[in-house]
Design an enzyme around this catalytic site. Structure first.
Site, PDB file in Angstrom:
ATOM      1  CB  SER A   1      -0.895   0.024   1.249  1.00 21.73           C
ATOM      2  OG  SER A   1      -1.537   1.284   1.413  1.00 21.73           O
TER       3      SER A   1
ATOM      4  CE1 TYR B   1      -4.304  -2.237   4.690  1.00 17.44           C
ATOM      5  CE2 TYR B   1      -3.458  -0.026   4.256  1.00 17.44           C
ATOM      6  CZ  TYR B   1      -3.939  -1.245   3.795  1.00 17.44           C
ATOM      7  OH  TYR B   1      -4.048  -1.465   2.439  1.00 17.44           O
TER       8      TYR B   1
END
Length: 269
Positions: A152, A165
């Site tokens: 990401s 995350y």
């Protein structure tokens, strides 16, 4: 939904075996459907058994012999090892691996529970480790193969209320680089694709918690978050195209690479 067959090279994955984690929805499902359309043999792993059933139905009757599925938790190494062994018995040696499975955990550090932190790391990082370790062993023995791990752009851009995350994805990116170094001498490549905001259920869940499509595109100075220069949210197919390229022989001299697919949102950090 798959694109028109003329929109992607339909021969480069013909007959090849691609294993995908997180294949029941979002980017993983879009990748699986495109590969089936391109004539690949696809092994699809996901915790969501109903989503895997939907994938099988979406692939159609013609794709049925080319598709093998198993519902499992990628954080459980024994289950992953058994699934990979069964997948190779069903469809042959794995030529390509795409690790797409992941979970989004929101929350400020002072509010996260032990379980939330551990579960995020177990799936987002542990799942990648489990799949890569098992598949890479066979690739090393055969002296060929390619791996793409989905990270990401949050791996390098600090975001409030996204520490679990972001940390898990930063670990995935660095793990992938180390793995790429270890596999290079065996003719096996490993790269990372790092999406930004993408129109999937994970992104829509964030919007339901107070964000919005417009906020993401415009940016939010109070949250120290840049907007998206291309002024649009990515589609799953935007990310799929990057994964397919890095898996394919067209990227035969590319390894240790982190490809951003975020519309410029991290200013190519």
């Amino acid at each position: 939904m798959t694109r028109n067959a003329s929109s992607s090279p339909s021969s480069e994955f013909q007959g090849r075996h691609v294993l995908i984690t997180g294949a029941a929805g979002g980017i993983g499902q879009a990748l699986a459907l495109q590969l089936l359309q391109d004539g690949a043999r696809v092994s699809a792993l996901d915790l969501d058994a109903q989503g895997l059933d939907h994938l099988r139905a979406s692939g159609g009757a013609d794709a049925a012999p080319q598709l093998w599925t198993r519902a499992l938790d990628v954080s459980e190494s024994g289950a992953v090892n058994a699934a990979i062994e069964a997948a190779e018995q069903a469809l042959g040696p794995i030529d390509h691996l795409a690790c797409v499975a992941g979970v989004l955990q929101m929350g400020r550090v002072t509010e996260l529970s032990d379980e939330q932190w551990s579960r995020t790391m177990a799936i987002n990082l542990g799942g990648v480790f489990n799949a890569c370790r098992a598949v890479a062993r066979g690739m090393v023995a055969r002296q060929r193969g390619s791996i793409v791990n989905v990270s990401s752009n949050a791996a390098t851009a600090p975001r409030a209320a996204m520490s679990a995350y972001a940390a898990s994805k930063a670990a995935v990116t660095q793990f992938s680089r180390c793995l790429a170094l270890e596999l290079a001498e065996h003719g096996v490549r490993c790269n990372t694709v790092s999406p930004g905001s993408t129109d999937t259920e994970m992104q829509r869940a964030m919007w339901r918690q107070g964000s919005s499509r417009e906020t993401v595109i415009e940016g939010d100075a109070k949250a120290f978050r840049l907007g998206i220069p291309l002024r649009k949210i990515a589609t799953p197919d935007d990310v799929v195209d990057a994964i397919l390229f890095l898996l394919s022989d067209r990227a035969g001299h590319i390894t240790l690479h982190d490809m951003r697919v975020d519309g410029g949102a991290t200013l190519d950090q």
